[in-house]
Design a protein around this motif. Structure first.
Motif, PDB file in Angstrom:
ATOM      1  N   LYS A 175      41.817  31.994  35.181  1.00  0.00           N
ATOM      2  CA  LYS A 175      42.293  33.186  34.471  1.00  0.00           C
ATOM      3  C   LYS A 175      41.179  33.869  33.676  1.00  0.00           C
ATOM      4  O   LYS A 175      41.139  35.092  33.604  1.00  0.00           O
ATOM      5  N   THR A 176      40.287  33.096  33.096  1.00  0.00           N
ATOM      6  CA  THR A 176      39.217  33.675  32.285  1.00  0.00           C
ATOM      7  C   THR A 176      38.301  34.555  33.114  1.00  0.00           C
ATOM      8  O   THR A 176      37.978  35.683  32.717  1.00  0.00           O
ATOM      9  N   LYS A 177      37.877  34.066  34.272  1.00  0.00           N
ATOM     10  CA  LYS A 177      37.009  34.868  35.148  1.00  0.00           C
ATOM     11  C   LYS A 177      37.736  36.119  35.630  1.00  0.00           C
ATOM     12  O   LYS A 177      37.157  37.202  35.690  1.00  0.00           O
ATOM     13  N   MET A 178      39.009  35.968  35.991  1.00  0.00           N
ATOM     14  CA  MET A 178      39.777  37.116  36.479  1.00  0.00           C
ATOM     15  C   MET A 178      39.947  38.162  35.380  1.00  0.00           C
ATOM     16  O   MET A 178      39.796  39.351  35.617  1.00  0.00           O
ATOM     17  N   GLU A 220      38.760  43.504  33.266  1.00  0.00           N
ATOM     18  CA  GLU A 220      38.391  44.334  32.117  1.00  0.00           C
ATOM     19  C   GLU A 220      37.067  45.054  32.349  1.00  0.00           C
ATOM     20  O   GLU A 220      36.914  46.208  31.970  1.00  0.00           O
ATOM     21  N   HIS A 221      36.119  44.397  32.979  1.00  0.00           N
ATOM     22  CA  HIS A 221      34.810  45.009  33.214  1.00  0.00           C
ATOM     23  C   HIS A 221      34.885  46.047  34.335  1.00  0.00           C
ATOM     24  O   HIS A 221      34.373  47.163  34.205  1.00  0.00           O
ATOM     25  N   PHE A 222      35.530  45.716  35.447  1.00  0.00           N
ATOM     26  CA  PHE A 222      35.529  46.585  36.625  1.00  0.00           C
ATOM     27  C   PHE A 222      36.384  47.837  36.432  1.00  0.00           C
ATOM     28  O   PHE A 222      35.982  48.934  36.811  1.00  0.00           O
ATOM     29  N   PHE A 223      37.580  47.681  35.835  1.00  0.00           N
ATOM     30  CA  PHE A 223      38.498  48.815  35.685  1.00  0.00           C
ATOM     31  C   PHE A 223      38.479  49.421  34.289  1.00  0.00           C
ATOM     32  O   PHE A 223      39.157  50.419  34.042  1.00  0.00           O
ATOM     33  N   ASP A 224      37.730  48.835  33.349  1.00  0.00           N
ATOM     34  CA  ASP A 224      37.635  49.324  31.975  1.00  0.00           C
ATOM     35  C   ASP A 224      39.020  49.449  31.332  1.00  0.00           C
ATOM     36  O   ASP A 224      39.411  50.512  30.839  1.00  0.00           O
ATOM     37  N   VAL A 225      39.768  48.340  31.360  1.00  0.00           N
ATOM     38  CA  VAL A 225      41.099  48.264  30.767  1.00  0.00           C
ATOM     39  C   VAL A 225      41.159  47.039  29.865  1.00  0.00           C
ATOM     40  O   VAL A 225      40.263  46.207  29.871  1.00  0.00           O
ATOM     41  N   LYS A 226      42.234  46.918  29.091  1.00  0.00           N
ATOM     42  CA  LYS A 226      42.441  45.763  28.218  1.00  0.00           C
ATOM     43  C   LYS A 226      43.598  44.928  28.771  1.00  0.00           C
ATOM     44  O   LYS A 226      44.707  45.417  28.933  1.00  0.00           O
TER      45      LYS A 226
END
Length: 91
Positions: free
Chosen positions: A32-35, A40-46
């Protein structure tokens, strides 16, 4: 990222989109941590929450061998209200 296979579009996952939850099939070794970091990094969401489960095994006979196909894990990701992930590319 090769571990994220594809988004899942079923009746249930489409209902979950109304609650800002997205479903992905991922590699069974992904945690879950890697996902969460990747989303968050790829789609710039929280990301607020994540649930994951393994799909059930489906037995089968292939010739003289009885085996199980490689399973994958399914993750349901809940995003902060107002954030979204584009599932289809706009052309």
């Amino acid at each position: 990222m090769d571990e994220v296979k594809y988004p899942v579009l079923t009746e249930k996952s489409i209902r979950l989109l109304e609650r800002n939850q997205y479903t992905f099939n991922v590699d069974s070794q992904l945690n879950k941590t890697k996902m969460k970091n990747w989303i968050e990094h790829f789609f710039d969401v929280k990301v607020i929450a994540m649930n994951s489960y393994r799909l059930p095994e489906k037995g089968g006979k292939r010739g003289s061998m009885i085996g199980h196909p490689i399973r994958c894990k399914r993750m349901i990701i809940t995003l902060k209200p107002g954030d979204s992930i584009p599932l289809f590319s706009e052309q």
